[in-house]
Scaffold this active site. Structure first.
Site, PDB file in Angstrom:
ATOM      1  N   GLU A 233       1.041   3.937   2.020  1.00 39.32           N
ATOM      2  CA  GLU A 233       1.673   4.196   3.223  1.00 39.32           C
ATOM      3  C   GLU A 233       3.095   3.398   3.453  1.00 39.32           C
ATOM      4  O   GLU A 233       4.119   3.660   3.759  1.00 39.32           O
ATOM      5  CB  GLU A 233       0.651   3.925   4.548  1.00 39.32           C
ATOM      6  CG  GLU A 233      -0.451   4.869   4.467  1.00 39.32           C
ATOM      7  CD  GLU A 233      -1.589   3.851   3.560  1.00 39.32           C
ATOM      8  OE1 GLU A 233      -1.441   3.253   2.547  1.00 39.32           O
ATOM      9  OE2 GLU A 233      -2.921   4.189   4.047  1.00 39.32           O
TER      10      GLU A 233
ATOM     11  N   ALA B  25     -28.090  -2.264 -23.243  1.00 38.50           N
ATOM     12  CA  ALA B  25     -28.030  -0.790 -22.807  1.00 38.50           C
ATOM     13  C   ALA B  25     -29.521  -0.609 -22.428  1.00 38.50           C
ATOM     14  O   ALA B  25     -29.581   0.149 -21.402  1.00 38.50           O
ATOM     15  CB  ALA B  25     -27.882   0.071 -24.173  1.00 38.50           C
TER      16      ALA B  25
ATOM     17  N   THR C  97     -24.271  -8.920 -30.369  1.00 42.28           N
ATOM     18  CA  THR C  97     -23.250  -8.175 -30.803  1.00 42.28           C
ATOM     19  C   THR C  97     -22.272  -8.902 -31.226  1.00 42.28           C
ATOM     20  O   THR C  97     -21.337  -8.633 -32.268  1.00 42.28           O
ATOM     21  CB  THR C  97     -22.669  -6.920 -29.868  1.00 42.28           C
ATOM     22  OG1 THR C  97     -23.826  -6.002 -29.335  1.00 42.28           O
ATOM     23  CG2 THR C  97     -21.503  -6.371 -29.970  1.00 42.28           C
TER      24      THR C  97
ATOM     25  N   ARG D 266     -10.941   1.247 -22.691  1.00 43.73           N
ATOM     26  CA  ARG D 266     -10.826  -0.220 -22.315  1.00 43.73           C
ATOM     27  C   ARG D 266      -9.720  -0.805 -21.468  1.00 43.73           C
ATOM     28  O   ARG D 266      -9.905  -1.295 -20.545  1.00 43.73           O
ATOM     29  CB  ARG D 266     -10.915  -0.882 -23.497  1.00 43.73           C
ATOM     30  CG  ARG D 266     -12.151  -1.063 -24.224  1.00 43.73           C
ATOM     31  CD  ARG D 266     -11.876  -2.236 -25.465  1.00 43.73           C
ATOM     32  NE  ARG D 266     -12.976  -2.010 -26.525  1.00 43.73           N
ATOM     33  CZ  ARG D 266     -13.187  -2.536 -27.580  1.00 43.73           C
ATOM     34  NH1 ARG D 266     -11.894  -3.002 -28.247  1.00 43.73           N
ATOM     35  NH2 ARG D 266     -14.255  -2.579 -28.279  1.00 43.73           N
TER      36      ARG D 266
ATOM     37  N   HIS E 122       0.790  -1.023   0.053  1.00 45.78           N
ATOM     38  CA  HIS E 122      -0.003  -0.033   0.008  1.00 45.78           C
ATOM     39  C   HIS E 122       0.896   1.188  -0.061  1.00 45.78           C
ATOM     40  O   HIS E 122       2.346   1.263   0.216  1.00 45.78           O
ATOM     41  CB  HIS E 122      -0.873   0.043   1.300  1.00 45.78           C
ATOM     42  CG  HIS E 122      -2.192  -1.024   1.164  1.00 45.78           C
ATOM     43  ND1 HIS E 122      -2.992  -1.043   1.883  1.00 45.78           N
ATOM     44  CD2 HIS E 122      -2.085  -2.058   0.248  1.00 45.78           C
ATOM     45  CE1 HIS E 122      -3.934  -2.018   1.505  1.00 45.78           C
ATOM     46  NE2 HIS E 122      -3.473  -2.741   0.435  1.00 45.78           N
TER      47      HIS E 122
ATOM     48  N   SER F 104     -21.992  -1.137 -39.511  1.00 45.91           N
ATOM     49  CA  SER F 104     -21.564  -0.239 -38.658  1.00 45.91           C
ATOM     50  C   SER F 104     -20.363   0.182 -38.626  1.00 45.91           C
ATOM     51  O   SER F 104     -19.759   0.928 -37.703  1.00 45.91           O
ATOM     52  CB  SER F 104     -22.256  -0.820 -37.048  1.00 45.91           C
ATOM     53  OG  SER F 104     -21.300  -1.885 -36.650  1.00 45.91           O
TER      54      SER F 104
ATOM     55  N   ARG G  16      -6.422  -1.899 -27.469  1.00 47.55           N
ATOM     56  CA  ARG G  16      -5.086  -1.796 -28.349  1.00 47.55           C
ATOM     57  C   ARG G  16      -4.684  -0.301 -28.078  1.00 47.55           C
ATOM     58  O   ARG G  16      -5.189   0.542 -27.864  1.00 47.55           O
ATOM     59  CB  ARG G  16      -5.502  -2.043 -29.822  1.00 47.55           C
ATOM     60  CG  ARG G  16      -6.063  -3.604 -29.949  1.00 47.55           C
ATOM     61  CD  ARG G  16      -6.031  -3.885 -31.260  1.00 47.55           C
ATOM     62  NE  ARG G  16      -6.133  -5.508 -31.436  1.00 47.55           N
ATOM     63  CZ  ARG G  16      -5.033  -6.283 -31.438  1.00 47.55           C
ATOM     64  NH1 ARG G  16      -4.106  -5.979 -31.455  1.00 47.55           N
ATOM     65  NH2 ARG G  16      -5.309  -7.736 -31.370  1.00 47.55           N
TER      66      ARG G  16
ATOM     67  N   PRO H 211     -27.859  -2.685 -27.870  1.00 44.13           N
ATOM     68  CA  PRO H 211     -28.998  -1.895 -27.531  1.00 44.13           C
ATOM     69  C   PRO H 211     -29.862  -2.610 -26.498  1.00 44.13           C
ATOM     70  O   PRO H 211     -30.158  -2.038 -25.681  1.00 44.13           O
ATOM     71  CB  PRO H 211     -29.682  -1.654 -28.853  1.00 44.13           C
ATOM     72  CG  PRO H 211     -28.805  -1.576 -29.998  1.00 44.13           C
ATOM     73  CD  PRO H 211     -27.853  -2.581 -29.770  1.00 44.13           C
ATOM     74  N   ALA H 212     -29.979  -3.910 -26.719  1.00 46.28           N
ATOM     75  CA  ALA H 212     -31.041  -4.749 -25.591  1.00 46.28           C
ATOM     76  C   ALA H 212     -30.178  -4.531 -24.209  1.00 46.28           C
ATOM     77  O   ALA H 212     -31.083  -4.282 -23.452  1.00 46.28           O
ATOM     78  CB  ALA H 212     -31.055  -6.177 -25.889  1.00 46.28           C
TER      79      ALA H 212
END
EC number: 3.5.4.26
Lengths: 356, 356
Positions: free
Chosen positions: A52, A275, A198, A186, A50, A170, A209, A272-273
């Site tokens: 400290e 989200a 997806t 990321r 840690h 897309s 990356r 989307p589902a």
């Protein structure tokens, strides 16, 4: 404390432990000059010492006596034995007379350090630059306080909020600068999640990356949410972080499993589902909206109906940042503080006098 | 020319005439110092003297002889008699020996001034800072060149590209700073258009208001597009610009009628049906996308399918500006130049090596 915050920022943003910095100052002398710095340290991530302990070791290596010294630390010193011994004991053993800390440690096991130190005769000053320290460890602080990861929802859309054209294409809506930014995000989170939909539609690698295209040092856990199988040939199975397939559509289950794995910061990249389900559960703590100057017209929308039918009930965040990334815009918005001043609620309709 | 551009910018952005500035410089002397400024002028809008005439009058008022002088002007001097006599004649009458101009006048009737001056023995230097001059008169230049107004499409949406919640509520998605900006834009355009659907749903006044809420000096023509009747009690009929109801859904007709009325800059504020028709006709020259940090989920989308089914065919603009307006973001994007360098087309899929 400024110096301690600088030191803390050297630590990794990801991982189960918070970023912490510590500066040891010599006892006040008779003069009015600044107190001497005896040692400095910061936490480099779970399993390492840690801040400290690092600072005490630094002081010893420099040959300084820490008896009567002040420890300035960005987080309340921990009082429990985890992979490392409690910092409170280390500070007491070193003869530290005073501890000035920023943020209170919300952990059930690690917290209580300030009270313990006070009981043992150490002077404790709490809350110095607590806001700055909290910003530095926002996902960790939220996750420890609420028992679930801080959720960042990434949206990469056209100006009409669509994530794909009508035929599903897309790649790429946003430009290289926006994508590089997303890769840097990321590399700073613990886990990145997408739906099986997806995976099947876009076959993402979900790696972090660098700008040169190589794998970043830290790779997030790759989480797939949904009941369908992931093809064995999916790029997801290539080099990168561990892959975790959660065969559920239940958001609470997903967050519970990830919290148990000490995921503090979860980046959700779609579809989307997922989200929409996160919005319905009101667990979107932050939005990264990348917007490209394109109109897709008929493709899939970034989010669907999630239960709010009127503007006043819609999920609204507080904008933290707006910036340009090449041709695209990035809007970063976060959960609004629970306490708002009376009349500060902008989601309510304003006085009728204002004309459109 | 910098000074001439500054002078030009004092004129109004709206109106049938362009903004023009003119500086008259004395003949070169024997020294190396700057040439003396004999007079300055700028155009204040249709029906008032042109910039060249203003500058000549300024020089006369100052008591300067303009014979042998140089006229530096942001636009090629006009060669036709409109509401005012041709500038070419005024310059010749004043004995101007040289004309340095920025932008070429694309007008069928007003153009040709440079050739006429050259034929009468005046030295003409063309194209000096033409880009800066073109930016200053972008809508006018486009409208005169193409015979239709420059079209700015305003979108005010949540992060999911929706313009209203499921119940239709849309007041206010964006905050006061974004709305004040939108009012300032109205005060700079010739006309603002909405559909009858928007009139019936939102009852907009379509006025340009200052930050104090009073009517701005210039009010745009208020255009309603669609076949339904506008209620007599609509706020549109209150104080503000003239109201023009075009009972058509045909975009070409709308633009033709407005061009005939010398509308150079049209701001379209909705609804989605009109935005979609403009996209289908590929006449959206500029987009003002105001984005609020809210997810509406199930409401109406800003635009619908307009014929582009794949990302490569989608309408894409070039980002001119990204800025924060209070809690909201504004992205301004414009039609991309027709000539693009090979490989500069970012709408095409990139090399497969790049991973997502």
């Amino acid at each position: 404390m400024d110096r301690a915050l600088q030191l803390a920022a050297r630590g990794p943003a990801h991982g189960p432990n918070p970023r912490v910095g510590c500066v040891l100052l010599g006892p006040p002398g008779h003069g009015t000059g600044p107190r001497p710095v005896l040692g400095e340290g910061w936490h480099r991530g779970a399993g390492t010492p840690h801040a400290e302990t690092e600072a005490l070791a630094d002081a010893a290596w420099r040959g300084h006596d820490t008896r009567g010294a002040t420890a300035v630390v960005t987080l309340e010193p921990c009082a429990h034995t985890g992979r490392t011994p409690p910092c409170t004991e280390a500070l007491l053993a070193a003869g530290i007379a005073e501890v000035v800390h920023a943020l209170h440690d919300p952990g059930h096991r690690s917290g209580g350090g300030a009270a313990l130190l006070r009981a043992r005769g150490v002077r404790v000053v709490a809350g110095v630059r607590a806001d700055a320290a909290a910003r530095l460890v926002r996902p960790w602080h939220h996750a420890v306080l609420h028992g679930r990861p801080w959720v960042t929802l990434k949206l990469a859309t056209g100006l009409d909020g669509r994530v794909a054209a009508q035929d599903g294409s897309s790649r790429w809506i946003t430009g290289p600068q926006a994508r590089a930014h997303a890769h840097a995000v990321r590399a700073a989170v613990d886990a990145v999640a997408v739906t099986t939909g997806t995976v099947l539609a876009d076959d993402p690698a979900l790696t972090a990356r660098t700008r040169t295209g190589s794998l970043a040092e830290h790779q997030p856990l790759r989480v797939v949410v949904g009941e369908r199988d992931v093809p064995a040939a999916a790029r997801l199975h290539g080099p990168g972080g561990e892959v975790l397939h959660l065969r559920t559509h239940d958001v609470a289950t997903v967050l519970h499993v990830l919290a148990a794995r000490q995921v503090r910061h979860l980046l959700v990249e779609g579809g989307p589902a997922l989200a929409t389900a996160l919005l319905a559960a009101d667990v979107v703590d932050e939005v990264h909206a990348y917007l490209a100057p394109v109109a897709l017209g008929g493709g899939q929308a970034a989010v669907g109906p999630y239960g709010a039918t009127t503007l006043a009930d819609a999920r609204r965040w507080s904008t933290a940042e707006v910036r340009r990334l090449g041709q695209d815009a990035l809007l970063v918005a976060r959960r609004r503080p629970v306490t708002t001043a009376p009349g500060a609620d902008r989601t309510r309709p304003r006085a009728q006098e204002e004309e459109i």
